[in-house]
Design a protein around this motif. Structure first.
Motif, PDB file in Angstrom:
ATOM      1  N   MET A   9     -31.898 -29.150 -19.218  1.00  0.00           N
ATOM      2  CA  MET A   9     -31.702 -28.945 -17.786  1.00  0.00           C
ATOM      3  C   MET A   9     -32.707 -27.930 -17.255  1.00  0.00           C
ATOM      4  O   MET A   9     -33.296 -28.126 -16.185  1.00  0.00           O
ATOM      5  CB  MET A   9     -30.276 -28.469 -17.500  1.00  0.00           C
ATOM      6  CG  MET A   9     -29.984 -28.279 -16.024  1.00  0.00           C
ATOM      7  SD  MET A   9     -28.306 -27.711 -15.691  1.00  0.00           S
ATOM      8  CE  MET A   9     -28.347 -26.082 -16.393  1.00  0.00           C
ATOM      9  N   ILE A  10     -32.924 -26.861 -17.985  1.00  0.00           N
ATOM     10  CA  ILE A  10     -33.893 -25.842 -17.561  1.00  0.00           C
ATOM     11  C   ILE A  10     -35.301 -26.424 -17.518  1.00  0.00           C
ATOM     12  O   ILE A  10     -36.060 -26.179 -16.567  1.00  0.00           O
ATOM     13  CB  ILE A  10     -33.808 -24.612 -18.484  1.00  0.00           C
ATOM     14  CG1 ILE A  10     -32.480 -23.885 -18.259  1.00  0.00           C
ATOM     15  CG2 ILE A  10     -34.986 -23.677 -18.254  1.00  0.00           C
ATOM     16  CD1 ILE A  10     -32.193 -22.792 -19.258  1.00  0.00           C
ATOM     17  N   ILE A  13     -35.572 -28.640 -14.428  1.00  0.00           N
ATOM     18  CA  ILE A  13     -35.654 -27.833 -13.206  1.00  0.00           C
ATOM     19  C   ILE A  13     -37.042 -27.229 -13.055  1.00  0.00           C
ATOM     20  O   ILE A  13     -37.622 -27.228 -11.964  1.00  0.00           O
ATOM     21  CB  ILE A  13     -34.556 -26.740 -13.220  1.00  0.00           C
ATOM     22  CG1 ILE A  13     -33.184 -27.382 -13.033  1.00  0.00           C
ATOM     23  CG2 ILE A  13     -34.813 -25.683 -12.157  1.00  0.00           C
ATOM     24  CD1 ILE A  13     -32.020 -26.442 -13.248  1.00  0.00           C
ATOM     25  N   VAL A  14     -37.615 -26.717 -14.137  1.00  0.00           N
ATOM     26  CA  VAL A  14     -38.949 -26.118 -14.086  1.00  0.00           C
ATOM     27  C   VAL A  14     -39.996 -27.165 -13.715  1.00  0.00           C
ATOM     28  O   VAL A  14     -40.891 -26.897 -12.908  1.00  0.00           O
ATOM     29  CB  VAL A  14     -39.288 -25.439 -15.435  1.00  0.00           C
ATOM     30  CG1 VAL A  14     -40.762 -25.098 -15.525  1.00  0.00           C
ATOM     31  CG2 VAL A  14     -38.430 -24.202 -15.631  1.00  0.00           C
ATOM     32  N   VAL A  16     -39.539 -30.011 -11.933  1.00  0.00           N
ATOM     33  CA  VAL A  16     -39.380 -30.426 -10.539  1.00  0.00           C
ATOM     34  C   VAL A  16     -39.821 -29.321  -9.586  1.00  0.00           C
ATOM     35  O   VAL A  16     -40.648 -29.530  -8.693  1.00  0.00           O
ATOM     36  CB  VAL A  16     -37.921 -30.841 -10.262  1.00  0.00           C
ATOM     37  CG1 VAL A  16     -37.699 -31.041  -8.781  1.00  0.00           C
ATOM     38  CG2 VAL A  16     -37.590 -32.110 -11.031  1.00  0.00           C
ATOM     39  N   TRP A  17     -39.276 -28.127  -9.751  1.00  0.00           N
ATOM     40  CA  TRP A  17     -39.607 -27.040  -8.823  1.00  0.00           C
ATOM     41  C   TRP A  17     -41.035 -26.542  -9.026  1.00  0.00           C
ATOM     42  O   TRP A  17     -41.693 -26.123  -8.072  1.00  0.00           O
ATOM     43  CB  TRP A  17     -38.607 -25.897  -8.979  1.00  0.00           C
ATOM     44  CG  TRP A  17     -37.282 -26.267  -8.378  1.00  0.00           C
ATOM     45  CD1 TRP A  17     -36.167 -26.608  -9.056  1.00  0.00           C
ATOM     46  CD2 TRP A  17     -36.954 -26.362  -6.986  1.00  0.00           C
ATOM     47  NE1 TRP A  17     -35.156 -26.912  -8.173  1.00  0.00           N
ATOM     48  CE2 TRP A  17     -35.606 -26.762  -6.906  1.00  0.00           C
ATOM     49  CE3 TRP A  17     -37.671 -26.136  -5.823  1.00  0.00           C
ATOM     50  CZ2 TRP A  17     -34.972 -26.957  -5.677  1.00  0.00           C
ATOM     51  CZ3 TRP A  17     -37.027 -26.338  -4.602  1.00  0.00           C
ATOM     52  CH2 TRP A  17     -35.695 -26.738  -4.546  1.00  0.00           C
TER      53      TRP A  17
END
Length: 46
Positions: A9-10, A13-14, A16-17
């Motif tokens: 998940m981390i 997120i990294v 995408v953002w």
């Protein structure tokens, strides 16, 4: 949640953002010049 799920998940997120942040930086450094004067006077036909 398991440890592997949290790590994945981390990472997601990294990615995408981080991609969004890089796109913003790229657009701020090299902004879109907009339409050319010639393109603005040509009528659009559909």
């Amino acid at each position: 949640m398991s440890g592997g799920a949290i790590i994945m998940m981390i990472i997601a997120i990294v990615i995408v953002w981080g991609g969004l942040g890089l796109a913003i930086v790229q657009l701020r450094r090299h902004p879109d010049p907009g339409p050319d004067a010639e393109e603005a006077t040509v009528p659009h036909t559909e």
